[in-house]
Motif scaffolding. Structure first.
Motif, PDB file in Angstrom:
ATOM      1  N   LEU A  50       0.800  -1.224   0.000  1.00 47.26           N
ATOM      2  CA  LEU A  50       0.000   0.000   0.000  1.00 47.26           C
ATOM      3  C   LEU A  50       0.839   1.283   0.000  1.00 47.26           C
ATOM      4  O   LEU A  50       0.393   2.321  -0.519  1.00 47.26           O
ATOM      5  CB  LEU A  50      -0.937  -0.007   1.221  1.00 47.26           C
ATOM      6  CG  LEU A  50      -2.340  -0.599   1.052  1.00 47.26           C
ATOM      7  CD1 LEU A  50      -2.402  -1.669  -0.012  1.00 47.26           C
ATOM      8  CD2 LEU A  50      -2.860  -1.142   2.385  1.00 47.26           C
ATOM      9  N   ALA A  51       2.029   1.224   0.567  1.00 44.49           N
ATOM     10  CA  ALA A  51       2.836   2.440   0.741  1.00 44.49           C
ATOM     11  C   ALA A  51       3.090   3.140  -0.595  1.00 44.49           C
ATOM     12  O   ALA A  51       3.031   4.364  -0.676  1.00 44.49           O
ATOM     13  CB  ALA A  51       4.166   2.097   1.417  1.00 44.49           C
ATOM     14  N   LYS A  52       3.352   2.390  -1.640  1.00 46.57           N
ATOM     15  CA  LYS A  52       3.711   3.009  -2.920  1.00 46.57           C
ATOM     16  C   LYS A  52       2.551   3.815  -3.510  1.00 46.57           C
ATOM     17  O   LYS A  52       2.767   4.715  -4.314  1.00 46.57           O
ATOM     18  CB  LYS A  52       4.192   1.940  -3.919  1.00 46.57           C
ATOM     19  CG  LYS A  52       3.091   1.084  -4.484  1.00 46.57           C
ATOM     20  CD  LYS A  52       3.554   0.286  -5.715  1.00 46.57           C
ATOM     21  CE  LYS A  52       4.323  -0.966  -5.336  1.00 46.57           C
ATOM     22  NZ  LYS A  52       3.459  -2.044  -4.758  1.00 46.57           N
ATOM     23  N   SER A  53       1.334   3.515  -3.088  1.00 42.72           N
ATOM     24  CA  SER A  53       0.181   4.308  -3.513  1.00 42.72           C
ATOM     25  C   SER A  53      -0.268   5.272  -2.425  1.00 42.72           C
ATOM     26  O   SER A  53      -1.308   5.916  -2.557  1.00 42.72           O
ATOM     27  CB  SER A  53      -0.985   3.387  -3.887  1.00 42.72           C
ATOM     28  OG  SER A  53      -0.608   2.482  -4.905  1.00 42.72           O
ATOM     29  N   ASP A  54       0.512   5.352  -1.346  1.00 44.88           N
ATOM     30  CA  ASP A  54       0.217   6.250  -0.234  1.00 44.88           C
ATOM     31  C   ASP A  54      -1.192   6.005   0.333  1.00 44.88           C
ATOM     32  O   ASP A  54      -1.938   6.940   0.607  1.00 44.88           O
ATOM     33  CB  ASP A  54       0.356   7.712  -0.686  1.00 44.88           C
ATOM     34  CG  ASP A  54       0.412   8.659   0.502  1.00 44.88           C
ATOM     35  OD1 ASP A  54       0.832   8.225   1.582  1.00 44.88           O
ATOM     36  OD2 ASP A  54       0.005   9.824   0.354  1.00 44.88           O
ATOM     37  N   LEU A  55      -1.534   4.728   0.470  1.00 38.34           N
ATOM     38  CA  LEU A  55      -2.834   4.377   1.026  1.00 38.34           C
ATOM     39  C   LEU A  55      -2.664   3.740   2.396  1.00 38.34           C
ATOM     40  O   LEU A  55      -1.761   2.937   2.606  1.00 38.34           O
ATOM     41  CB  LEU A  55      -3.556   3.374   0.113  1.00 38.34           C
ATOM     42  CG  LEU A  55      -4.112   3.876  -1.208  1.00 38.34           C
ATOM     43  CD1 LEU A  55      -4.712   2.714  -1.988  1.00 38.34           C
ATOM     44  CD2 LEU A  55      -5.138   4.968  -0.983  1.00 38.34           C
ATOM     45  N   THR A  56      -3.556   4.106   3.334  1.00 35.31           N
ATOM     46  CA  THR A  56      -3.605   3.385   4.592  1.00 35.31           C
ATOM     47  C   THR A  56      -4.452   2.131   4.406  1.00 35.31           C
ATOM     48  O   THR A  56      -5.149   1.964   3.403  1.00 35.31           O
ATOM     49  CB  THR A  56      -4.248   4.236   5.691  1.00 35.31           C
ATOM     50  OG1 THR A  56      -5.603   4.511   5.314  1.00 35.31           O
ATOM     51  CG2 THR A  56      -3.491   5.535   5.877  1.00 35.31           C
ATOM     52  N   TRP A  57      -4.386   1.262   5.381  1.00 34.33           N
ATOM     53  CA  TRP A  57      -5.192   0.052   5.367  1.00 34.33           C
ATOM     54  C   TRP A  57      -6.683   0.374   5.213  1.00 34.33           C
ATOM     55  O   TRP A  57      -7.374  -0.176   4.359  1.00 34.33           O
ATOM     56  CB  TRP A  57      -4.961  -0.728   6.658  1.00 34.33           C
ATOM     57  CG  TRP A  57      -5.844  -1.910   6.790  1.00 34.33           C
ATOM     58  CD1 TRP A  57      -7.087  -1.946   7.341  1.00 34.33           C
ATOM     59  CD2 TRP A  57      -5.573  -3.219   6.310  1.00 34.33           C
ATOM     60  NE1 TRP A  57      -7.597  -3.211   7.259  1.00 34.33           N
ATOM     61  CE2 TRP A  57      -6.684  -4.009   6.633  1.00 34.33           C
ATOM     62  CE3 TRP A  57      -4.484  -3.803   5.654  1.00 34.33           C
ATOM     63  CZ2 TRP A  57      -6.745  -5.351   6.307  1.00 34.33           C
ATOM     64  CZ3 TRP A  57      -4.556  -5.135   5.336  1.00 34.33           C
ATOM     65  CH2 TRP A  57      -5.667  -5.904   5.651  1.00 34.33           C
TER      66      TRP A  57
END
Lengths: 163, 163
Positions: A50-57
């Motif tokens: 998820l980090a590469k899309s800057d999304l939280t869980w």
DNA sequence: CGATAATCGTTCGGGCCCAAATTATCGGCA
DNA sequence: TGCCGATAATTTGGGCCCGAACGATTATCG
């Protein structure tokens, strides 16, 4: 809670603190491990996928639910995702601001808000979800005790015991 | 994520969105249920046991870890409880303000901070933990698939796969 | 010794999290 | 028609949550 210490170390420490009170250590181990597992898996997936899309869980869960069931009412997303509507409102505002989804008031019932993905949101999920699922598979294949359906069933037992 | 819809409904919806891409639905079910279970159990215990003492789940875990291992360094609490040191700092400040624990700089190593319970903190845990454990037992006795040690082991498998 | 690297706890910024209060709308019923 | 309780989403307030940056302390090594 069962971090670097062994279960037995913790048990004997707890026993000494409570002076022989009767405790259910098996139940303790289950709830304790339940949270360590959930947090550990969540942090792992956030970092690896998820980090590469800057999304939280939570943001990812919201996008996933909307992607599968759009158009879907706000209350439906909250129920499906397992968090409160208050939490959801903030996350929706975040994701709406990034252009991944839209809010639209229902014409048949003015109290309802219908949420849908934008094309950008759909593109994101189409790319991201297979990666996410591959990592899920990667994690769960380390379950050597029993099989996966059994693991899922145990967790469902816990859900139905508390919901 | 597997809320009011059946697993099969969700699966067929997902399959239609991804147009035949290969997915591991068993892995999906495990991670999805893992989070619903953790949140559900957490909210249940917060409402039934912790609310009357105005404690959050995390605050309770911190008190528990300190209670068992005091005096314990900040980094130890974070590792044992499974959250970041940044999170812990805030929670420690809250609990210190309520008079349940104390911070003390180590004399042998000026970088370390040692945390201990106050008498009030110890009284609280001595009363609260048996109630907490009784409710843990109450929840986990609904696990009818396999036994409790097996459930704990499955969760440990997930932890070791991601830590 | 002194410079440099490593380690520890805290702070900061942004985001998630929930219960309770708030605003808006709907449905029923006289 | 006009009220009134029920329902939906949002806002508010307080707390948790993490990575990154920071200041203080300790360890390493030439």
């Amino acid at each position: 809670m069962a971090g670097q210490h062994t279960l037995n170390e913790t048990e004997s420490e707890v026993a000494s603190r409570l002076g022989g009170l009767k405790l259910d250590f098996e139940a303790m181990a289950v709830t304790s491990n339940l949270f360590r597992a959930a947090n550990s898996v969540r942090n792992h997936l956030e970092r690896t996928v998820l980090a590469k899309s800057d999304l939280t869980w939570t943001a990812f869960v919201v996008l996933w639910v909307v992607w599968i069931w759009e158009p879907i009412e706000t209350r439906g997303i909250a129920a499906e995702g397992g968090f409160s509507k208050a939490t959801l409102s903030g996350v929706l505002t975040t994701l709406e601001g990034r252009g991944f989804l839209t809010r639209e008031r229902s014409t048949s019932d003015g109290r309802l808000v219908l949420v849908s993905l934008t094309p950008a949101g759909r593109r994101l999920m189409k790319k991201l979800f297979p990666e996410f699922n591959a990592e899920e598979r990667n994690i769960t294949r380390h379950i050597t005790t029993g099989d996966l359906p059994q693991a899922a069933q145990i967790l469902r037992d816990l859900i139905s015991a508390t919901e």
